[in-house]
Design an enzyme around this catalytic site. Structure first.
Site, PDB file in Angstrom:
ATOM      1  N   PHE A 142       0.825  -1.237   0.203  1.00  0.00           N
ATOM      2  CA  PHE A 142       0.058   0.026   0.073  1.00  0.00           C
ATOM      3  C   PHE A 142       1.014   1.165   0.214  1.00  0.00           C
ATOM      4  CE2 PHE A 142      -2.563   3.486   2.083  1.00  0.00           C
ATOM      5  CZ  PHE A 142      -3.796   3.356   1.049  1.00  0.00           C
ATOM      6  N   ASP A 227       9.187   2.875   1.337  1.00  0.00           N
ATOM      7  CA  ASP A 227       7.958   3.761   1.791  1.00  0.00           C
ATOM      8  C   ASP A 227       7.910   3.333   3.364  1.00  0.00           C
ATOM      9  OD1 ASP A 227       5.340   3.981   2.808  1.00  0.00           O
ATOM     10  OD2 ASP A 227       4.450   3.555   0.883  1.00  0.00           O
ATOM     11  N   LYS A 256       3.012  10.252   8.399  1.00  0.00           N
ATOM     12  CA  LYS A 256       2.158   9.794   9.662  1.00  0.00           C
ATOM     13  C   LYS A 256       3.013  10.197  11.105  1.00  0.00           C
ATOM     14  CE  LYS A 256      -0.344   5.927   7.529  1.00  0.00           C
ATOM     15  NZ  LYS A 256      -1.610   6.600   7.895  1.00  0.00           N
TER      16      LYS A 256
END
Length: 403
Positions: A142, A227, A256
């Protein structure tokens, strides 16, 4: 709880449902405030936050260092655009480069998806300059929901209805070094990997997998893009998850936990990858916003000054070991690193476990049908971890029940 006591939550949920495009459904809890690792809903019900805003609330809620940094900065200079520079963004870029310990350049964004979009543009430009025509990513990976990032996301359920996509991406099973080697040739521009797959269910890489990926990219000339939107900024007990494996990427994406709750992301080009994009190749009006940059600096300073990396390793082991020691027919085990774990089930009962946990005062995330994600604030205490571990057998009983 009586209907009268739940009226505020129900009313707000009804307003939410009427006002928003239904991409999220209606979330089950309406939060009003937080302190440390605890949050309270609009009806005053207290919960232990074991989600942390999806691995975002690094310092928990209302941490004094974050409150002070944001308050001071917003009262001084809240926005500049990219037409002007300001010191917080420079300090943040320098700090990130220092944590990596190698020459690098930084592009600041507002989110993880945008960080991956910047990384993709680096890879596209690199590929065009070197006759490289395709990309490799992993099944169930993702990387975001904008069209570029979605092109790299190996989840057909959220991907297929929005194709065709602008780039050629070839997907391989995560953790299979042989499949990766077979897929990456000298025509591959870049490999996009998560050092631990997040949305797939907090799936760490097999031993040696990231180092093999680094060697494959070195041998073929493809860029390695890590990532680390969820996995970085102390979440696994290191500043960056790739440090567990000693596999330095060419491009690193962050978001995040970096802002501790404020929206910010970063795309970091290491070595020559930091010089591929030139003036005019990319931009962001809000990227590197002074308030978000000040928040990120406060997060990094506090993780260091409060020794939170070691704390994450200690309480993360307590949480993981405590779950692993539970003998229950619904519990298959636990996986992950630090304070980024998945409670793995023997049946597709994660939604029931999430609901049972909520009723007992714990917020967890049914990430996959058979996996529940735990990503609490890095400041969660040993006592709070113990309270969840002690409650978990009864929650599993409730989730396993057909009543």
């Amino acid at each position: 709880m009586s209907k009268h006591e739940t009226r505020a939550s129900e009313a707000l949920s009804e307003r939410f449902e009427a006002a928003f495009i239904p991409t999220y459904g209606v979330p089950p809890v309406a939060l009003a405030r937080g302190e440390g690792s605890k949050v309270w809903d609009v009806d005053g019900v207290e919960y232990l936050d074991l989600i942390g805003g999806i691995a975002v609330s690094s310092l928990g809620h209302a941490h004094p260092a974050l409150v002070e940094a944001v308050s001071r900065q917003v009262a001084t200079l809240a926005h500049t655009s990219n037409l002007f520079l300001h010191e917080p963004e420079v300090l943040l870029a320098e700090r990130l480069i220092g944590l990596l310990g190698v020459p690098a350049r930084v592009f600041l964004t507002n989110s993880g998806t945008e960080a991956n979009e910047a990384a993709l543009k680096i890879a596209i430009k690199y590929g065009k300059a070197n006759g490289r025509t395709y990309f490799v990513a992993t099944e169930n990976g993702f990387h975001g929901r904008t069209l570029g990032a979605l092109s790299l996301t190996g989840k057909p359920a959220i991907r297929d209805q929005f194709g065709p996509f602008p780039i050629d991406v070839r997907f391989v099973p995560y953790g299979d070094a042989d499949a990766l080697k077979n897929a990456v040739t000298d025509e591959c521009a870049a490999v996009f990997l998560e050092p631990t797959q997040g949305e797939a269910g907090v799936v760490p890489p097999p031993e040696g997998y990231l180092r093999a990926a680094r060697e494959i990219c070195d041998a073929t000339g493809a860029l390695l893009v890590a990532d680390e939107i969820q996995s970085a900024i102390g979440r696994t007990g290191h500043w960056f998850a790739h440090q567990h494996d000693g596999a330095l990427p060419d491009v690193l994406t962050l978001a995040k936990g970096l802002g501790g709750g404020m929206p910010i992301g970063a795309c970091v080009g290491l070595g020559q990858a930091g010089t591929i994009l030139a003036k005019g190749d990319h931009g962001s009006t809000f990227g590197g916003n002074p308030v978000s940059a000040a928040a990120a600096l406060a997060v990094l300073d506090t993780i260091e000054s409060e020794g939170l990396l070691e704390h994450v390793r200690t309480v993360g082991a307590q949480l993981s070991d405590g779950i692993a020691a539970i003998d229950h027919p619904l519990l298959a085990g636990v996986r992950g690193r630090g304070l980024w774990l998945a409670v793995v089930l023997t049946a597709d009962r994660s939604a029931r476990l999430q609901a049972a946990a909520q009723r007992a005062g714990f917020l967890v995330n049914a990430l996959q049908p058979d996996a529940v994600r735990l990503a609490p604030p890095l400041v969660i205490t040993s006592e709070q971890v113990a309270s969840f571990v002690s409650a978990l057998p009864a929650l599993l009983d409730e989730a396993a029940s057909d009543d």
